[in-house]
Design a protein around this motif. Structure first.
Motif, PDB file in Angstrom:
ATOM      1  N   UNK A  46      32.926  33.691  12.555  1.00  0.00           N
ATOM      2  CA  UNK A  46      31.579  33.916  12.022  1.00  0.00           C
ATOM      3  C   UNK A  46      30.869  32.616  11.654  1.00  0.00           C
ATOM      4  N   UNK A  47      31.565  31.494  11.759  1.00  0.00           N
ATOM      5  CA  UNK A  47      30.995  30.167  11.456  1.00  0.00           C
ATOM      6  C   UNK A  47      30.493  30.043  10.014  1.00  0.00           C
ATOM      7  N   UNK A  48      31.227  30.679   9.088  1.00  0.00           N
ATOM      8  CA  UNK A  48      30.917  30.564   7.669  1.00  0.00           C
ATOM      9  C   UNK A  48      32.143  30.026   6.944  1.00  0.00           C
ATOM     10  N   UNK A  49      31.957  29.581   5.706  1.00  0.00           N
ATOM     11  CA  UNK A  49      33.080  28.980   4.982  1.00  0.00           C
ATOM     12  C   UNK A  49      33.472  29.749   3.729  1.00  0.00           C
ATOM     13  N   UNK A  50      33.166  31.031   3.653  1.00  0.00           N
ATOM     14  CA  UNK A  50      33.443  31.824   2.458  1.00  0.00           C
ATOM     15  C   UNK A  50      34.940  32.015   2.204  1.00  0.00           C
ATOM     16  N   UNK A  51      35.776  31.893   3.225  1.00  0.00           N
ATOM     17  CA  UNK A  51      37.213  32.155   3.064  1.00  0.00           C
ATOM     18  C   UNK A  51      37.921  31.090   2.233  1.00  0.00           C
ATOM     19  N   UNK A  52      37.243  29.997   1.947  1.00  0.00           N
ATOM     20  CA  UNK A  52      37.855  28.970   1.107  1.00  0.00           C
ATOM     21  C   UNK A  52      38.041  29.455  -0.332  1.00  0.00           C
ATOM     22  N   UNK A  53      37.180  30.371  -0.776  1.00  0.00           N
ATOM     23  CA  UNK A  53      37.278  30.861  -2.156  1.00  0.00           C
ATOM     24  C   UNK A  53      38.541  31.691  -2.398  1.00  0.00           C
ATOM     25  N   UNK A  54      38.824  32.691  -1.567  1.00  0.00           N
ATOM     26  CA  UNK A  54      40.090  33.399  -1.789  1.00  0.00           C
ATOM     27  C   UNK A  54      41.306  32.516  -1.532  1.00  0.00           C
ATOM     28  N   UNK A  55      41.180  31.578  -0.592  1.00  0.00           N
ATOM     29  CA  UNK A  55      42.276  30.658  -0.316  1.00  0.00           C
ATOM     30  C   UNK A  55      42.619  29.840  -1.562  1.00  0.00           C
ATOM     31  N   UNK A  56      41.590  29.309  -2.215  1.00  0.00           N
ATOM     32  CA  UNK A  56      41.806  28.484  -3.401  1.00  0.00           C
ATOM     33  C   UNK A  56      42.269  29.319  -4.599  1.00  0.00           C
ATOM     34  N   UNK A  57      41.603  30.446  -4.850  1.00  0.00           N
ATOM     35  CA  UNK A  57      41.958  31.277  -6.004  1.00  0.00           C
ATOM     36  C   UNK A  57      43.350  31.865  -5.891  1.00  0.00           C
ATOM     37  N   UNK A  58      43.656  32.438  -4.748  1.00  0.00           N
ATOM     38  CA  UNK A  58      44.967  33.027  -4.534  1.00  0.00           C
ATOM     39  C   UNK A  58      46.028  31.936  -4.483  1.00  0.00           C
ATOM     40  N   UNK A  59      45.666  30.776  -3.927  1.00  0.00           N
ATOM     41  CA  UNK A  59      46.609  29.650  -3.889  1.00  0.00           C
ATOM     42  C   UNK A  59      47.003  29.202  -5.282  1.00  0.00           C
ATOM     43  N   UNK A  60      46.041  29.190  -6.199  1.00  0.00           N
ATOM     44  CA  UNK A  60      46.347  28.842  -7.593  1.00  0.00           C
ATOM     45  C   UNK A  60      47.294  29.872  -8.205  1.00  0.00           C
ATOM     46  N   UNK A  61      47.022  31.147  -7.952  1.00  0.00           N
ATOM     47  CA  UNK A  61      47.908  32.202  -8.449  1.00  0.00           C
ATOM     48  C   UNK A  61      49.304  32.092  -7.867  1.00  0.00           C
ATOM     49  N   UNK A  62      49.395  31.783  -6.580  1.00  0.00           N
ATOM     50  CA  UNK A  62      50.691  31.611  -5.932  1.00  0.00           C
ATOM     51  C   UNK A  62      51.444  30.414  -6.520  1.00  0.00           C
ATOM     52  N   UNK A  63      50.716  29.343  -6.796  1.00  0.00           N
ATOM     53  CA  UNK A  63      51.348  28.158  -7.389  1.00  0.00           C
ATOM     54  C   UNK A  63      51.892  28.465  -8.796  1.00  0.00           C
ATOM     55  N   UNK A  64      51.124  29.188  -9.584  1.00  0.00           N
ATOM     56  CA  UNK A  64      51.579  29.552 -10.929  1.00  0.00           C
ATOM     57  C   UNK A  64      52.787  30.475 -10.846  1.00  0.00           C
ATOM     58  N   UNK A  65      52.740  31.432  -9.931  1.00  0.00           N
ATOM     59  CA  UNK A  65      53.877  32.328  -9.716  1.00  0.00           C
ATOM     60  C   UNK A  65      55.107  31.517  -9.322  1.00  0.00           C
ATOM     61  N   UNK A  66      54.922  30.549  -8.426  1.00  0.00           N
ATOM     62  CA  UNK A  66      56.033  29.701  -7.993  1.00  0.00           C
ATOM     63  C   UNK A  66      56.620  28.884  -9.133  1.00  0.00           C
ATOM     64  N   UNK A  67      55.757  28.326  -9.967  1.00  0.00           N
ATOM     65  CA  UNK A  67      56.246  27.564 -11.116  1.00  0.00           C
ATOM     66  C   UNK A  67      57.067  28.442 -12.044  1.00  0.00           C
ATOM     67  N   UNK A  68      56.582  29.642 -12.293  1.00  0.00           N
ATOM     68  CA  UNK A  68      57.301  30.562 -13.179  1.00  0.00           C
ATOM     69  C   UNK A  68      58.657  30.941 -12.596  1.00  0.00           C
ATOM     70  N   UNK A  69      58.700  31.160 -11.293  1.00  0.00           N
ATOM     71  CA  UNK A  69      59.955  31.588 -10.659  1.00  0.00           C
ATOM     72  C   UNK A  69      60.915  30.422 -10.480  1.00  0.00           C
ATOM     73  N   UNK A  70      60.456  29.356  -9.870  1.00  0.00           N
ATOM     74  CA  UNK A  70      61.356  28.271  -9.484  1.00  0.00           C
ATOM     75  C   UNK A  70      61.716  27.357 -10.646  1.00  0.00           C
ATOM     76  N   UNK A  71      60.815  27.193 -11.605  1.00  0.00           N
ATOM     77  CA  UNK A  71      61.142  26.354 -12.763  1.00  0.00           C
ATOM     78  C   UNK A  71      61.562  27.200 -13.958  1.00  0.00           C
ATOM     79  N   UNK A  72      60.918  28.333 -14.159  1.00  0.00           N
ATOM     80  CA  UNK A  72      61.210  29.182 -15.314  1.00  0.00           C
ATOM     81  C   UNK A  72      62.579  29.815 -15.269  1.00  0.00           C
ATOM     82  N   UNK A  73      62.980  30.334 -14.114  1.00  0.00           N
ATOM     83  CA  UNK A  73      64.269  31.027 -14.059  1.00  0.00           C
ATOM     84  C   UNK A  73      65.434  30.054 -14.127  1.00  0.00           C
TER      85      UNK A  73
END
Length: 95
Positions: A46-73
């Motif tokens: 579609x030649x638009x750049x809107x997909x960067x927003x879910x990529x960034x937001x979900x990526x932050x959530x995934x990173x926090x989840x990873x920190x909790x799992x890999x460092x917390x446990x």
């Protein structure tokens, strides 16, 4: 020194819980990659750049989840918090 059956059971439950948490994060990461790849293809088409927003937001959530799992446990944070709550409840007078 041989561990008791109770200690073996506790270790087994803890190992299963930690392995389950890590598997959960890996599934989360796989879904993240697949969905965002599809969004990237849609964005490219579609030649638009809107997909960067879910990529960034979900990526932050995934990173926090990873920190909790890999460092917390690995640090026993959950066990320490649980023990602190047990200690606090033991000091509180019962009504």
């Amino acid at each position: 020194m041989r561990q008791t059956a109770t200690e073996d059971g506790r270790i087994e439950r803890l190992a299963r819980r930690r392995a389950g948490a890590k598997l959960g994060w890996l599934i989360h990461a796989l879904v993240y990659v697949c969905v965002n790849a599809a969004l990237a293809l849609l964005t490219w088409h579609t030649k638009q750049s809107w997909a960067l927003y879910p990529l960034a937001g979900w990526g932050l959530g995934l990173a926090i989840h990873g920190l909790a799992v890999w460092l917390g446990s690995g640090t026993g944070l959950h066990e320490r918090l649980l023990q602190a709550e047990r200690d606090k409840l033991a000091r509180t007078p019962r009504i």
